[in-house]
Design a protein around this motif. Structure first.
Motif, PDB file in Angstrom:
ATOM      1  N   ASN A  82       7.133 -11.549  45.449  1.00 50.49           N
ATOM      2  CA  ASN A  82       7.522 -11.942  43.869  1.00 50.49           C
ATOM      3  C   ASN A  82       8.948 -11.666  43.483  1.00 50.49           C
ATOM      4  O   ASN A  82       9.488 -10.597  43.591  1.00 50.49           O
ATOM      5  CB  ASN A  82       6.699 -10.638  43.220  1.00 50.49           C
ATOM      6  CG  ASN A  82       6.959 -10.736  41.724  1.00 50.49           C
ATOM      7  OD1 ASN A  82       7.668 -11.767  41.409  1.00 50.49           O
ATOM      8  ND2 ASN A  82       6.534  -9.555  40.974  1.00 50.49           N
ATOM      9  N   VAL A  83       9.525 -12.744  43.299  1.00 51.39           N
ATOM     10  CA  VAL A  83      10.844 -12.864  42.703  1.00 51.39           C
ATOM     11  C   VAL A  83      10.808 -13.670  41.334  1.00 51.39           C
ATOM     12  O   VAL A  83      11.799 -14.331  40.851  1.00 51.39           O
ATOM     13  CB  VAL A  83      11.927 -13.640  43.764  1.00 51.39           C
ATOM     14  CG1 VAL A  83      12.252 -12.637  44.782  1.00 51.39           C
ATOM     15  CG2 VAL A  83      11.295 -14.591  44.369  1.00 51.39           C
ATOM     16  N   PRO A  86      10.316  -9.851  36.171  1.00 50.79           N
ATOM     17  CA  PRO A  86       9.915  -8.147  36.135  1.00 50.79           C
ATOM     18  C   PRO A  86       8.588  -8.149  35.223  1.00 50.79           C
ATOM     19  O   PRO A  86       7.696  -7.378  35.466  1.00 50.79           O
ATOM     20  CB  PRO A  86      10.770  -7.523  35.883  1.00 50.79           C
ATOM     21  CG  PRO A  86      11.805  -7.925  35.120  1.00 50.79           C
ATOM     22  CD  PRO A  86      12.009  -9.648  35.814  1.00 50.79           C
ATOM     23  N   ASP A  89       5.049  -8.582  37.185  1.00 48.20           N
ATOM     24  CA  ASP A  89       4.888  -7.712  38.351  1.00 48.20           C
ATOM     25  C   ASP A  89       3.330  -7.376  38.372  1.00 48.20           C
ATOM     26  O   ASP A  89       2.748  -7.243  39.477  1.00 48.20           O
ATOM     27  CB  ASP A  89       5.710  -6.481  38.311  1.00 48.20           C
ATOM     28  CG  ASP A  89       7.301  -6.688  38.792  1.00 48.20           C
ATOM     29  OD1 ASP A  89       7.423  -7.946  39.015  1.00 48.20           O
ATOM     30  OD2 ASP A  89       7.882  -5.947  38.801  1.00 48.20           O
ATOM     31  N   TYR A 103       1.889  -7.017  48.905  1.00 50.51           N
ATOM     32  CA  TYR A 103       2.595  -7.282  47.675  1.00 50.51           C
ATOM     33  C   TYR A 103       4.032  -7.081  48.038  1.00 50.51           C
ATOM     34  O   TYR A 103       4.231  -5.632  48.568  1.00 50.51           O
ATOM     35  CB  TYR A 103       2.150  -6.703  46.571  1.00 50.51           C
ATOM     36  CG  TYR A 103       2.971  -6.876  45.251  1.00 50.51           C
ATOM     37  CD1 TYR A 103       3.029  -7.919  44.548  1.00 50.51           C
ATOM     38  CD2 TYR A 103       4.059  -5.794  44.755  1.00 50.51           C
ATOM     39  CE1 TYR A 103       3.780  -7.952  43.302  1.00 50.51           C
ATOM     40  CE2 TYR A 103       4.715  -5.855  43.794  1.00 50.51           C
ATOM     41  CZ  TYR A 103       4.644  -7.047  42.895  1.00 50.51           C
ATOM     42  OH  TYR A 103       5.566  -7.126  41.778  1.00 50.51           O
ATOM     43  N   ASP A 105       8.128  -6.913  45.842  1.00 55.05           N
ATOM     44  CA  ASP A 105       9.149  -7.469  44.814  1.00 55.05           C
ATOM     45  C   ASP A 105      10.321  -6.805  44.929  1.00 55.05           C
ATOM     46  O   ASP A 105      10.701  -6.063  45.983  1.00 55.05           O
ATOM     47  CB  ASP A 105       8.430  -6.984  43.116  1.00 55.05           C
ATOM     48  CG  ASP A 105       8.239  -5.713  43.091  1.00 55.05           C
ATOM     49  OD1 ASP A 105       9.374  -4.880  43.270  1.00 55.05           O
ATOM     50  OD2 ASP A 105       7.358  -5.179  42.391  1.00 55.05           O
ATOM     51  N   THR A 106      11.314  -7.441  43.808  1.00 58.53           N
ATOM     52  CA  THR A 106      12.693  -6.863  44.136  1.00 58.53           C
ATOM     53  C   THR A 106      13.166  -6.197  42.714  1.00 58.53           C
ATOM     54  O   THR A 106      14.279  -5.651  42.665  1.00 58.53           O
ATOM     55  CB  THR A 106      13.846  -8.147  44.302  1.00 58.53           C
ATOM     56  OG1 THR A 106      13.658  -9.018  43.072  1.00 58.53           O
ATOM     57  CG2 THR A 106      13.100  -8.991  45.547  1.00 58.53           C
ATOM     58  N   ASN A 108      11.542  -3.471  39.242  1.00 62.30           N
ATOM     59  CA  ASN A 108      10.243  -2.876  38.662  1.00 62.30           C
ATOM     60  C   ASN A 108       9.899  -3.358  37.493  1.00 62.30           C
ATOM     61  O   ASN A 108      10.549  -4.349  36.683  1.00 62.30           O
ATOM     62  CB  ASN A 108      10.889  -1.492  38.420  1.00 62.30           C
ATOM     63  CG  ASN A 108      11.691  -1.112  37.220  1.00 62.30           C
ATOM     64  OD1 ASN A 108      12.510  -1.660  36.890  1.00 62.30           O
ATOM     65  ND2 ASN A 108      11.906   0.170  36.841  1.00 62.30           N
ATOM     66  N   TYR A 109       8.594  -3.267  37.137  1.00 59.52           N
ATOM     67  CA  TYR A 109       8.122  -3.795  35.893  1.00 59.52           C
ATOM     68  C   TYR A 109       8.509  -3.331  34.793  1.00 59.52           C
ATOM     69  O   TYR A 109       9.377  -2.325  34.417  1.00 59.52           O
ATOM     70  CB  TYR A 109       6.608  -3.420  35.892  1.00 59.52           C
ATOM     71  CG  TYR A 109       5.986  -3.888  34.451  1.00 59.52           C
ATOM     72  CD1 TYR A 109       5.535  -5.113  34.109  1.00 59.52           C
ATOM     73  CD2 TYR A 109       5.655  -2.792  33.540  1.00 59.52           C
ATOM     74  CE1 TYR A 109       5.049  -5.611  33.379  1.00 59.52           C
ATOM     75  CE2 TYR A 109       5.301  -3.431  32.343  1.00 59.52           C
ATOM     76  CZ  TYR A 109       4.729  -4.751  32.303  1.00 59.52           C
ATOM     77  OH  TYR A 109       4.120  -4.966  30.846  1.00 59.52           O
ATOM     78  N   GLN A 122       3.921   0.725  37.698  1.00 58.02           N
ATOM     79  CA  GLN A 122       3.503   0.196  39.137  1.00 58.02           C
ATOM     80  C   GLN A 122       3.086   1.548  40.166  1.00 58.02           C
ATOM     81  O   GLN A 122       2.108   1.320  40.986  1.00 58.02           O
ATOM     82  CB  GLN A 122       4.591  -0.427  39.963  1.00 58.02           C
ATOM     83  CG  GLN A 122       5.117  -1.601  39.179  1.00 58.02           C
ATOM     84  CD  GLN A 122       6.189  -2.373  39.703  1.00 58.02           C
ATOM     85  OE1 GLN A 122       7.454  -2.129  39.560  1.00 58.02           O
ATOM     86  NE2 GLN A 122       5.992  -3.371  40.864  1.00 58.02           N
ATOM     87  N   LEU A 138       8.110  -1.839  46.861  1.00 60.17           N
ATOM     88  CA  LEU A 138       8.687  -2.119  45.364  1.00 60.17           C
ATOM     89  C   LEU A 138      10.368  -2.186  45.745  1.00 60.17           C
ATOM     90  O   LEU A 138      10.812  -1.281  46.522  1.00 60.17           O
ATOM     91  CB  LEU A 138       8.228  -0.814  44.559  1.00 60.17           C
ATOM     92  CG  LEU A 138       6.893  -0.797  44.039  1.00 60.17           C
ATOM     93  CD1 LEU A 138       6.972   0.503  43.005  1.00 60.17           C
ATOM     94  CD2 LEU A 138       6.201  -2.086  43.763  1.00 60.17           C
ATOM     95  N   ALA A 352      15.223  -9.205  50.403  1.00 56.79           N
ATOM     96  CA  ALA A 352      13.783  -9.631  50.052  1.00 56.79           C
ATOM     97  C   ALA A 352      13.093 -10.266  51.362  1.00 56.79           C
ATOM     98  O   ALA A 352      11.971  -9.633  51.715  1.00 56.79           O
ATOM     99  CB  ALA A 352      13.533 -10.363  48.861  1.00 56.79           C
TER     100      ALA A 352
END
Length: 396
Positions: A82-83, A86, A89, A103, A105-106, A108-109, A122, A138, A352
């Motif tokens: 996931n990029v 946010p 997320d 999963y 990502d780069t 945080n939500y 998260q 994460l 990533a």
């Protein structure tokens, strides 16, 4: 041999796609999805021209869990990378839980209606991911990401206790524009205009936005630059995982020209994230500003100079005081020649890809929701040197 589904076709998504294509022994199949399919198609064409690797592209509204579930069920990837924004997320983590896919990502939500950078939303997914035997990694960018791994590596090899941490992020590049952001303008400005925060003796201390500064002399000819204290999300997890930590801060450089423009935009209300009425139409000023600013991906051919991001650590080893500075320097022009993006996107996209590689090869694989510093740093540190982000560790 694995199939990765990349969500997001901005500057970072482009770097991730290019770097995954450079490692076909791990990423045997690459799919790329975004709300705007033509952006995916342009990235796929660039990847084909540079590497000869074919990438499948898809349109996807990542806010809609059902749409993501349908695409995942269609493609059956081994990992969702996931990029995207946010804000998305949690929706993408929900989709991974529903389809049984790991999963990564780069960033945080962040709730769309409040510039609040916390991992609590998260972290609430820890038990569901563990129960489903799925891994969520994460913050696998540079900061957060590589900076977390730098700290874990220092703790493993150089310190018995780390007492002080300063993460220092310098962009010494120049794109020649009056005002532009090097990644998504909306996310960038929300981050910069929030209150500062740092960790001191077991509690968080808040500061007014950009009210604290210091001058740091960066290595390899970059020289002294003014840095401003900000809050950054990796601090929230690092204060839990570094033994003996008494103080942790994050600093970033900004030019006077950038800050002058930002102050004017703030003063006239253009950085607001709440909607205002314009002739009967609700408009979020910051989203409008994003639409008129240069697209970050367009800055690649214009940007010269270097970035320097690193961790300055102080602590104890074998009963003696010790300092260590671990850093990477990345050249904007070299990044553009390799993958068609400037160094800000490059320094996020490469980690990533490496994080995905760690997961897919089993080096970092554990049910639950995890941060970078919770895994063995050694294979990641080796991969940084191999895949375009060489690092140095010196005792100042």
């Amino acid at each position: 041999m694995a199939h990765v589904l990349i969500i997001g076709a901005g500057g970072v998504g482009s770097v991730v796609a290019h770097k995954c294509a450079q490692v076909p022994s791990v990423f045997s199949q690459i799919s790329l999805a975004s709300r705007t399919k033509c952006k995916c198609d342009a990235i796929a064409a660039s990847v084909m021209a540079r590497t000869g690797i074919d990438i499948a592209t898809f349109a996807l509204d990542a806010d809609r869990v059902a749409d993501s579930v349908a695409l995942i069920d269609q493609l059956k990837p081994d990992l969702l990378l996931n990029v995207a924004l946010p804000y998305q997320d949690l929706a993408l983590m929900d989709a991974c839980l529903k389809t049984g896919v790991d999963y990564l990502d780069t960033a945080n939500y962040e709730p769309p209606d409040e510039a609040k950078f916390e991992y609590k939303w998260q972290w609430a997914y820890r038990q569901p991911f563990e129960k489903a035997s799925l891994t969520a990694l994460l913050g696998s960018g540079f900061d957060p990401g590589v900076t977390n791994v730098f700290c874990a590596w220092a703790q493993k090899h150089h310190f018995d206790e780390i007492h002080e941490l300063d993460i220092i992020d310098c962009n010494a590049g120049d794109h020649g524009q009056h005002f532009a952001t090097n990644f998504n303008p909306e996310i960038n400005i929300r981050e910069i205009t929030q209150r500062g925060r740092y960790w001191e003796h077991g509690e968080w201390v808040e500061t007014d936005p950009l009210s604290w500064s210091m001058t740091y002399d960066f290595p390899e000819g970059i020289g002294p630059k003014k840095c401003f204290l900000m809050y950054h999300e990796e601090l929230e997890s690092l204060v839990l995982h570094l033994k003996g930590l008494k103080r942790a801060r994050f600093w970033m450089t900004f030019s006077e020209q950038y800050l002058t423009h930002l102050r004017v935009l703030e003063n006239v209300g253009m950085t607001r994230i709440d909607p205002v009425d314009y002739n009967g139409t609700p408009v979020v000023p910051l989203q409008f500003l994003k639409a008129v600013l240069p697209e970050p991906a367009s800055l690649g051919p214009l940007t010269t100079g270097r970035t320097c991001i690193g961790c300055l650590l102080k602590g104890i080893k074998d009963g003696r005081q010790k300092q260590l500075y671990i850093y990477n320097i990345c050249n904007h022009e070299d990044a553009y020649r390799e993958v068609g993006s400037q160094a800000i996107s490059y320094t996020t996209g490469v980690p990533a890809m490496i994080g995905a590689m760690m997961m897919l090869t089993g080096a970092w694989k554990r049910p639950g929701v995890w941060h970078m510093e919770q895994f063995d740093p050694d294979p990641f540190m080796a991969a940084l040197n191999q895949h375009g982000l060489p690092w140095q560790a010196i005792e100042p």
